[in-house]
Design a protein around this motif. Structure first.
Motif, mmCIF file in Angstrom:
data_model
loop_
_atom_site.group_PDB
_atom_site.id
_atom_site.type_symbol
_atom_site.label_atom_id
_atom_site.label_comp_id
_atom_site.label_asym_id
_atom_site.label_seq_id
_atom_site.Cartn_x
_atom_site.Cartn_y
_atom_site.Cartn_z
ATOM 1 N N GLU A 82 0.172 -10.288 2.985
ATOM 2 C CA GLU A 82 -0.155 -9.281 3.784
ATOM 3 C C GLU A 82 -0.055 -7.785 3.535
ATOM 4 O O GLU A 82 0.809 -7.511 2.571
ATOM 5 C CB GLU A 82 1.091 -9.326 4.930
ATOM 6 N N GLY A 83 -1.054 -7.268 3.826
ATOM 7 C CA GLY A 83 -1.340 -5.786 3.424
ATOM 8 C C GLY A 83 -2.027 -5.828 1.809
ATOM 9 O O GLY A 83 -2.278 -4.580 1.616
ATOM 10 N N LYS A 97 -5.689 -0.745 2.237
ATOM 11 C CA LYS A 97 -4.984 -1.729 1.435
ATOM 12 C C LYS A 97 -4.744 -1.317 0.023
ATOM 13 O O LYS A 97 -5.727 -0.731 -0.650
ATOM 14 C CB LYS A 97 -5.633 -3.130 1.639
#
Length: 241
Positions: A125-126, A2
């Motif tokens: 997200e991510g 990430k």
């Protein structure tokens, strides 16, 4: 792996914190003006908002500092005004467990508005969750610091009557209380808070009611917690059916 802090994540955080910015710039400016009116220049406002960053307690601290209150009095008042943060902190233990070097700052910068955003906003997200929480905390503090500096500079350039300006934080809490009352299904906690406060105000007077009121509220809330949880569980079950 990430990504950590980057421009895209910062942009997302800025957008999500715009409502906080609107409030913090106004309230921070009010604090800066009031602090400057007591003879403390923008440097002091900058230091207070950077190293203390206590929102409503900074407003209270203005009179305590200018009135020559003792360190013990200021410590007790700070504990009572910000006692709710003890409960905030307990609920954030899981979220901040693996925050590493960011954890001390995340704990320090946990205000009402920051807590609300971290609990309600999903991590993009991510993105790394702790980087997301860190940026929310940092950006919100930057809003408050900017407002404090602007208020102190404005107060030094323009002379005007500041009477009533310290009511800004009270007005904010009244607005928050009203919104929560309108959206909450269970009004018992709010009624306990109002009732305990009024009772202690009558019994102990305006100068000494805060600490007894907080103690009564905490005791009452701990006592009725099982009842509230049982009621909420039943309502959730009824909705599911």
């Amino acid at each position: 792996m990430k990504p950590k802090i980057n421009a895209a994540l910062l942009k997302t955080v800025v957008v999500k914190t715009l409502p906080v910015m609107a409030g913090y710039l106004v309230l921070g400016t009010g604090f800066g003006i009031l602090f400057e009116s007591k003879g403390y220049g923008f440097i002091w406002s900058l230091l207070m908002s950077t190293l203390v960053f206590a929102g409503s307690m900074q407003y209270v601290a203005i009179d305590l500092i200018s009135g020559g209150a003792s360190l013990i009095s200021m410590a007790l008042m700070t504990l009572m005004v910000n006692a709710r943060h003890l409960f905030y902190g307990i609920s954030m233990v899981g979220r901040y467990r693996e925050a590493g070097l960011k954890k001390p700052y995340l704990m320090f910068a946990l205000t009402d508005e920051t807590y609300s955003l971290i609990c309600s906003e999903p991590v993009p997200e991510g993105a790394d969750s702790h980087a997301f929480y860190f940026l929310i905390s940092l950006v919100n503090q930057c809003y408050w610091v900017s407002g404090s500096i602007a208020g102190a500079l404005l107060g030094s350039l323009i002379t005007f009557d500041t009477a009533g300006l310290d009511f800004a934080m009270t007005a904010l809490f009244i607005s928050i209380f009203t919104e929560q009352w309108l959206t909450a299904k269970n009004h018992l906690p709010a009624l306990i808070g109002v009732g305990a406060t009024l009772l202690c105000l009558v019994l102990f007077g305006a100068e000494s009611f805060l600490i007894p009121a907080m103690l009564v509220i905490i005791t009452a809330m701990c006592s009725i917690r099982p009842l509230i949880e049982k009621t909420e569980a039943k309502e959730a079950q009824d909705c599911a059916e």
